[in-house]
Motif scaffolding. Structure first.
Motif, PDB file in Angstrom:
ATOM      1  N   ILE A 154      12.242  -0.062  -5.364  1.00 24.99           N
ATOM      2  CA  ILE A 154      12.785   0.980  -6.230  1.00 24.99           C
ATOM      3  C   ILE A 154      13.135   2.196  -5.381  1.00 24.99           C
ATOM      4  CG2 ILE A 154      12.323   2.534  -8.171  1.00 24.99           C
ATOM      5  CD1 ILE A 154      10.381   0.467  -9.269  1.00 24.99           C
ATOM      6  N   PRO A 155      14.417   2.519  -5.221  1.00 26.67           N
ATOM      7  CA  PRO A 155      14.780   3.751  -4.518  1.00 26.67           C
ATOM      8  C   PRO A 155      14.386   4.972  -5.351  1.00 26.67           C
ATOM      9  CG  PRO A 155      16.647   2.229  -4.683  1.00 26.67           C
ATOM     10  CD  PRO A 155      15.596   1.733  -5.618  1.00 26.67           C
ATOM     11  N   VAL A 156      13.691   5.909  -4.725  1.00 24.11           N
ATOM     12  CA  VAL A 156      13.316   7.167  -5.355  1.00 24.11           C
ATOM     13  C   VAL A 156      14.010   8.285  -4.585  1.00 24.11           C
ATOM     14  CG1 VAL A 156      11.435   8.710  -5.989  1.00 24.11           C
ATOM     15  CG2 VAL A 156      11.100   6.234  -6.082  1.00 24.11           C
TER      16      VAL A 156
ATOM     17  N   GLU B 222      -4.746   1.264 -21.703  1.00 22.16           N
ATOM     18  CA  GLU B 222      -4.659   1.348 -20.245  1.00 22.16           C
ATOM     19  C   GLU B 222      -3.462   0.539 -19.753  1.00 22.16           C
ATOM     20  OE1 GLU B 222      -6.265   2.825 -16.631  1.00 22.16           O
ATOM     21  OE2 GLU B 222      -6.913   3.181 -18.696  1.00 22.16           O
ATOM     22  N   ILE B 223      -2.681   1.156 -18.871  1.00 22.40           N
ATOM     23  CA  ILE B 223      -1.533   0.479 -18.280  1.00 22.40           C
ATOM     24  C   ILE B 223      -1.868   0.148 -16.838  1.00 22.40           C
ATOM     25  CG2 ILE B 223       0.898   0.680 -17.640  1.00 22.40           C
ATOM     26  CD1 ILE B 223       1.273   2.570 -19.957  1.00 22.40           C
ATOM     27  N   ALA B 224      -1.920  -1.115 -16.521  1.00 23.70           N
ATOM     28  CA  ALA B 224      -2.301  -1.529 -15.175  1.00 23.70           C
ATOM     29  C   ALA B 224      -1.128  -1.400 -14.222  1.00 23.70           C
ATOM     30  CB  ALA B 224      -2.796  -2.976 -15.197  1.00 23.70           C
ATOM     31  N   ASP B 225      -1.400  -0.826 -13.044  1.00 16.18           N
ATOM     32  CA  ASP B 225      -0.370  -0.779 -12.014  1.00 16.18           C
ATOM     33  C   ASP B 225      -0.143  -2.186 -11.463  1.00 16.18           C
ATOM     34  OD1 ASP B 225       0.015   1.955 -12.143  1.00 16.18           O
ATOM     35  OD2 ASP B 225      -1.616   2.364 -10.759  1.00 16.18           O
ATOM     36  N   THR B 226       1.025  -2.393 -10.903  1.00 19.31           N
ATOM     37  CA  THR B 226       1.320  -3.685 -10.304  1.00 19.31           C
ATOM     38  C   THR B 226       1.957  -3.487  -8.949  1.00 19.31           C
ATOM     39  OG1 THR B 226       2.606  -5.721 -10.539  1.00 19.31           O
ATOM     40  CG2 THR B 226       3.558  -3.728 -11.500  1.00 19.31           C
TER      41      THR B 226
ATOM     42  N   THR C 274       0.851  -1.171   0.000  1.00 20.79           N
ATOM     43  CA  THR C 274       0.000   0.000   0.000  1.00 20.79           C
ATOM     44  C   THR C 274       0.890   1.224   0.000  1.00 20.79           C
ATOM     45  OG1 THR C 274      -0.080  -0.149   2.392  1.00 20.79           O
ATOM     46  CG2 THR C 274      -1.900  -1.149   1.181  1.00 20.79           C
ATOM     47  N   ALA C 275       0.302   2.406  -0.184  1.00 22.00           N
ATOM     48  CA  ALA C 275       1.111   3.634  -0.279  1.00 22.00           C
ATOM     49  C   ALA C 275       1.912   3.859   0.986  1.00 22.00           C
ATOM     50  CB  ALA C 275       0.181   4.815  -0.531  1.00 22.00           C
ATOM     51  N   MET C 276       3.188   4.224   0.816  1.00 22.71           N
ATOM     52  CA  MET C 276       4.078   4.448   1.952  1.00 22.71           C
ATOM     53  C   MET C 276       3.965   5.873   2.438  1.00 22.71           C
ATOM     54  SD  MET C 276       7.633   3.246   0.219  1.00 22.71           S
ATOM     55  CE  MET C 276       8.390   3.719   1.750  1.00 22.71           C
ATOM     56  N   ALA C 277       4.430   6.080   3.663  1.00 24.55           N
ATOM     57  CA  ALA C 277       4.540   7.450   4.161  1.00 24.55           C
ATOM     58  C   ALA C 277       5.671   8.152   3.432  1.00 24.55           C
ATOM     59  CB  ALA C 277       4.823   7.446   5.660  1.00 24.55           C
TER      60      ALA C 277
ATOM     61  N   GLU D 227       5.463   7.985  -3.251  1.00 27.04           N
ATOM     62  CA  GLU D 227       4.270   7.470  -2.590  1.00 27.04           C
ATOM     63  C   GLU D 227       3.398   6.668  -3.552  1.00 27.04           C
ATOM     64  OE1 GLU D 227       0.146   9.321  -0.888  1.00 27.04           O
ATOM     65  OE2 GLU D 227       1.984  10.456  -0.494  1.00 27.04           O
ATOM     66  N   ALA D 228       3.371   7.096  -4.826  1.00 26.04           N
ATOM     67  CA  ALA D 228       2.530   6.427  -5.815  1.00 26.04           C
ATOM     68  C   ALA D 228       3.083   5.064  -6.222  1.00 26.04           C
ATOM     69  CB  ALA D 228       2.375   7.315  -7.047  1.00 26.04           C
ATOM     70  N   LEU D 229       4.382   4.829  -5.999  1.00 25.55           N
ATOM     71  CA  LEU D 229       4.988   3.533  -6.327  1.00 25.55           C
ATOM     72  C   LEU D 229       4.944   2.642  -5.092  1.00 25.55           C
ATOM     73  CD1 LEU D 229       8.145   4.449  -8.440  1.00 25.55           C
ATOM     74  CD2 LEU D 229       6.250   3.009  -9.175  1.00 25.55           C
ATOM     75  N   SER D 230       4.230   1.560  -5.173  1.00 27.63           N
ATOM     76  CA  SER D 230       4.050   0.715  -3.988  1.00 27.63           C
ATOM     77  C   SER D 230       5.361   0.131  -3.485  1.00 27.63           C
ATOM     78  CB  SER D 230       3.076  -0.416  -4.315  1.00 27.63           C
ATOM     79  OG  SER D 230       3.587  -1.253  -5.334  1.00 27.63           O
TER      80      SER D 230
END
Length: 523
Positions: free
Chosen positions: A456-458, A446-450, A13-16, A477-480
């Motif tokens: 992945i370090p951002v 449509e590109i489905a999220d996974t 789920t979305a991280m802080a 945050e948008a990248l699980s």
């Protein structure tokens, strides 16, 4: 840092954005003090009950790459302005990718130029912003800042995205219209005053559509992600390992969504905010650029040898006011207020060059505008054999958004933003007109999220004039599967500039070791 753990717990789920105020244990580069991305009152908590362990992909030594590499050391050194290390060699190759537009297959192919440096057996691809240095050149410079251990583990491969560098030539905008778009007065704030800019952008769209025809739709982040997938196959890799900077990070995010099964170890160094439309992104850039400019001017004021004197802010304002009245004659186009602001914006992105930027501003104050003009020259025309960057910025930028802002709305935004963001509000609002007459891109599948991606370090840079730190935190945050590295420094991108962020990235790339929560790196 430990280099042993090859498994990282990934929150699905979305991280802080900022869970703690944890600091990196290694020192950072010297930078001006800047605020944290979020203070404690703005931190949010997210549901982290559902967790899954996703392995960090193993590194692979390719056995049968189909690319034909040849020595190009002298060419790369010349493009670097003779500043590259004399004991480093560079190889170049060319990927041939299908040049199709949406719904129009079989339109031929495009060369995608590549550069390789380093002795490591595993390829690591580098993708840059289309408006920045071509990927081959940027990768060569980045390699100079990376550790010997990384360069003995990986060979760094820079990719000139289609329409950049010496890849497919998209030159289609009349030079006078390029100059107009970049030189326009940021004080022009009515539809009548903006008529010249509107004419230039309409002509640019018309000429590019006429010259490139249907190919105008073949240049965007989606197709760049497809080029990366073909490059992975040509390199004989099961998974792609890559670094993306700025808007190049968005290309890697597109890649991860389209080809999740072949995602390797990715680093996103600055990324656009996925929650904002074109207007929101432009104003966020204006706000961040003002903050970076303040840090630059403050740092100069604190230097005993600041060429802008004891009050750099006043010196800059005096210069811009004079340029608004009378542009400076140069060896190229006249240095207008708009062109000077665009040049300063580019200079702010390279933290290491801030002393030189101050010198260029001071020279303009003394009547010589060629120093500032040199910064913006790669946007205006060909430099060292690379095509002008303006077209790549225009075509890719407009194809990557469906937003089309009418000129009347642009005029309103110029007035609003000039009051809130004194130096950059006007030009950021005016840049929205670049796409006003551009064809709206066709709908993409449509590109489905996974939620099955490797970690992945951002990396966010607090004061980034191109991809603001808060927006990068939102992208994380948008990248699980992301882990946010929050560098409290200034400039565009942290790799090679922040010791802390660079070591975290290298630990992940070389050994798969990654913090399991947000890290705040010092300025």
């Amino acid at each position: 840092m430990p280099r042993t753990n090859r498994w990282v717990t990934v929150v699905c789920t979305a991280m802080a954005v900022l869970l703690t105020s944890a600091s990196c244990t290694v020192g950072g580069s010297e930078r001006p003090p800047v605020p944290l991305l979020l203070d404690e009152s703005e931190q949010e908590s997210f549901d982290t009950d559902v967790e899954v362990e996703v392995p960090v992909p193993d590194l692979q030594v390719p056995q049968s790459s189909r690319l034909q590499w040849a020595d190009c050391t002298e060419v790369i050194r010349a493009r670097m302005g003779g500043t590259g290390p004399t004991d480093t060699t560079y190889d170049c190759a060319q990927l041939v990718a299908p040049l199709e537009a949406p719904g129009l297959p079989g339109m031929g192919s495009t060369p995608v130029n590549l550069m390789r440096v380093g002795d490591g057996p595993t390829p690591l691809v580098v993708v840059n912003d289309v408006a920045g240095e071509p990927g081959t050149l940027f990768a060569a410079r980045l390699a100079e800042t990376l550790s010997p251990e990384l360069l003995s583990t990986f060979s760094i491969i820079g990719m000139d995205r289609r329409g950049t560098g010496s890849s497919f030539d998209t030159s289609c905008v009349p030079p006078d219209d390029r100059t107009t778009a970049l030189s326009y007065s940021p004080r022009a704030a009515t539809p009548e005053e903006l008529a010249g800019l509107q004419n230039a952008t309409e002509t640019a769209a018309k000429e590019c559509t006429l010259i490139l025809d249907e190919l105008t739709r073949a240049f965007d982040g989606i197709r760049s992600a497809g080029d990366l997938e073909q490059l992975r196959a040509e390199l004989d890799l099961d998974r792609l390992h890559a670094i993306g900077r700025g808007e190049g990070s968005q290309v890697l995010a597109n890649y991860a969504q389209r080809f999740p099964e072949t995602v390797g170890r990715l680093i996103l160094d600055g990324a656009p905010d996925p929650n904002l439309d074109a207007i929101g992104l432009a104003e966020e850039r204006a706000r961040s650029a003002e903050a970076v400019l303040d840090a630059f001017l403050t740092e100069c004021a604190n230097r005993p040898d600041c060429p802008l004197g004891t009050d750099p802010s006043a010196a800059l304002r005096e210069l811009l006011d004079r340029l608004a009245e009378q542009p400076l004659i140069t060896d190229g186009p006249p240095l207008t207020e708009g062109l000077a602001i665009n040049a300063i914006l580019l200079g702010l992105g390279d933290r290491a060059s801030w002393p030189g930027l101050a010198d260029r501003i001071a020279q303009a104050g003394d009547g010589s505008g060629d120093g500032l003009l040199e910064l913006v020259a790669p946007l205006l025309g060909s430099v060292n054999g690379d095509q002008a960057r303006f077209e790549a910025m225009l075509i890719n930028g407009c194809n990557d958004t469906r937003d089309r802002i009418p000129p009347t709305r642009v005029a309103e935004l110029v007035t609003e933003w000039s009051g809130r963001h004194a130096h950059f509000g006007g030009i950021m609002a005016q840049q929205l007109m670049l796409c006003s007459s551009w064809p709206i891109p066709a709908e993409e599948p449509e590109i489905a999220d996974t939620d099955a991606l490797p970690p992945i370090p951002v990396i966010a840079t607090a004061l980034d004039p191109v991809t603001p730190g808060l927006g990068t935190a939102n992208a994380a945050e948008a990248l699980s599967s992301s882990v946010l590295v929050d560098w409290q420094g200034a400039g565009h991108g942290a790799l090679g500039a922040s010791t802390c962020a660079t070591e975290i990235a290298e630990d992940y790339l070389v050994d798969g070791a990654l913090p399991d929560e947000t890290v705040v790196c010092p300025p």
